[in-house]
Design a protein around this motif. Structure first.
Motif, mmCIF file in Angstrom:
data_model
loop_
_atom_site.group_PDB
_atom_site.id
_atom_site.type_symbol
_atom_site.label_atom_id
_atom_site.label_comp_id
_atom_site.label_asym_id
_atom_site.label_seq_id
_atom_site.Cartn_x
_atom_site.Cartn_y
_atom_site.Cartn_z
ATOM 1 N N GLU A 40 29.061 44.549 42.214
ATOM 2 C CA GLU A 40 29.384 43.486 43.167
ATOM 3 C C GLU A 40 30.864 43.129 43.089
ATOM 4 O OE1 GLU A 40 28.491 38.740 43.260
ATOM 5 O OE2 GLU A 40 26.818 40.055 42.776
ATOM 6 N N LYS A 41 31.391 43.084 41.889
ATOM 7 C CA LYS A 41 32.803 42.755 41.703
ATOM 8 C C LYS A 41 33.705 43.872 42.232
ATOM 9 C CE LYS A 41 31.626 39.928 37.800
ATOM 10 N NZ LYS A 41 30.813 40.207 36.675
ATOM 11 N N LEU A 42 33.280 45.122 42.028
ATOM 12 C CA LEU A 42 34.065 46.243 42.539
ATOM 13 C C LEU A 42 34.080 46.249 44.068
ATOM 14 C CD1 LEU A 42 33.175 49.227 40.182
ATOM 15 C CD2 LEU A 42 35.409 48.222 40.575
ATOM 16 N N VAL A 43 32.935 45.942 44.678
ATOM 17 C CA VAL A 43 32.865 45.882 46.139
ATOM 18 C C VAL A 43 33.789 44.787 46.656
ATOM 19 C CG1 VAL A 43 31.352 45.318 48.078
ATOM 20 C CG2 VAL A 43 30.574 46.885 46.303
ATOM 21 N N TYR A 44 33.762 43.629 46.007
ATOM 22 C CA TYR A 44 34.658 42.540 46.408
ATOM 23 C C TYR A 44 36.110 42.984 46.295
ATOM 24 C CZ TYR A 44 37.254 38.203 46.437
ATOM 25 O OH TYR A 44 38.177 37.239 46.726
ATOM 26 N N LEU A 45 36.429 43.626 45.218
ATOM 27 C CA LEU A 45 37.810 44.059 44.983
ATOM 28 C C LEU A 45 38.251 45.065 46.041
ATOM 29 C CD1 LEU A 45 40.163 43.741 43.014
ATOM 30 C CD2 LEU A 45 39.209 45.594 41.675
ATOM 31 N N ALA A 60 43.202 37.360 42.545
ATOM 32 C CA ALA A 60 42.159 37.081 43.541
ATOM 33 C C ALA A 60 40.768 37.347 42.961
ATOM 34 C CB ALA A 60 42.385 37.937 44.777
ATOM 35 N N LEU A 61 40.633 38.405 42.189
ATOM 36 C CA LEU A 61 39.346 38.726 41.571
ATOM 37 C C LEU A 61 38.924 37.651 40.582
ATOM 38 C CD1 LEU A 61 37.119 40.891 41.348
ATOM 39 C CD2 LEU A 61 38.442 41.930 39.511
ATOM 40 N N ARG A 62 39.867 37.160 39.795
ATOM 41 C CA ARG A 62 39.534 36.126 38.811
ATOM 42 C C ARG A 62 39.277 34.770 39.458
ATOM 43 N NH1 ARG A 62 43.024 35.692 33.830
ATOM 44 N NH2 ARG A 62 41.159 34.724 33.018
ATOM 45 N N SER A 69 37.338 37.804 32.163
ATOM 46 C CA SER A 69 38.560 37.680 31.368
ATOM 47 C C SER A 69 39.641 38.539 32.018
ATOM 48 C CB SER A 69 38.306 38.137 29.932
ATOM 49 O OG SER A 69 38.098 39.536 29.909
ATOM 50 N N LEU A 70 40.841 38.357 31.569
ATOM 51 C CA LEU A 70 41.952 39.128 32.123
ATOM 52 C C LEU A 70 41.765 40.621 31.860
ATOM 53 C CD1 LEU A 70 44.653 39.114 33.555
ATOM 54 C CD2 LEU A 70 45.753 38.699 31.355
ATOM 55 N N GLN A 75 40.330 46.059 33.869
ATOM 56 C CA GLN A 75 39.494 47.265 33.826
ATOM 57 C C GLN A 75 38.857 47.536 35.185
ATOM 58 O OE1 GLN A 75 36.759 46.540 30.650
ATOM 59 N NE2 GLN A 75 38.223 47.067 29.046
ATOM 60 N N LEU A 76 38.385 46.477 35.853
ATOM 61 C CA LEU A 76 37.799 46.639 37.177
ATOM 62 C C LEU A 76 38.855 47.138 38.174
ATOM 63 C CD1 LEU A 76 35.470 43.534 37.441
ATOM 64 C CD2 LEU A 76 34.780 45.922 37.429
ATOM 65 N N TRP A 77 40.063 46.614 38.083
ATOM 66 C CA TRP A 77 41.116 47.055 38.984
ATOM 67 C C TRP A 77 41.438 48.529 38.765
ATOM 68 C CZ3 TRP A 77 46.096 48.997 38.756
ATOM 69 C CH2 TRP A 77 46.797 48.995 39.968
#
Length: 80
Positions: A40-45, A60-62, A69-70, A75-77
């Motif tokens: 879900e976070k990757l899709v948002y990104l 924006a992701l945080r 965490s940072l 890592q997701l980015w």
């Protein structure tokens, strides 16, 4: 003399409460991380933050997922 002992006991008690609360917060963050879907976070990104600027994208992701965490956001980015 007695006042000094009382002050030290209160300080020690507050320190123990602080440690207990920090452990509780860490435990709750870990549970929240297990319950959330990383996809879900990757899709948002990918969809909502099409910036090539790494710093802007991570901010924006945080903002959207404050439990990240940072290092997790970084890592997701990198997976993006």
């Amino acid at each position: 003399m007695m006042v000094t002992i009382i002050i030290w006991v209160v300080i020690a008690g507050l320190l123990l409460v602080n440690i207990a609360l920090r452990l509780r917060v860490r435990h709750l963050k870990a549970r929240l991380g297990k319950l959330s879907n990383p996809q879900e976070k990757l899709v948002y990104l990918r969809e909502h933050v099409p910036h090539d600027n790494k710093i802007t994208a991570i901010k924006a992701l945080r903002e959207q997922y404050p439990e990240l965490s940072l290092s997790e956001a970084n890592q997701l980015w990198q997976q993006k």
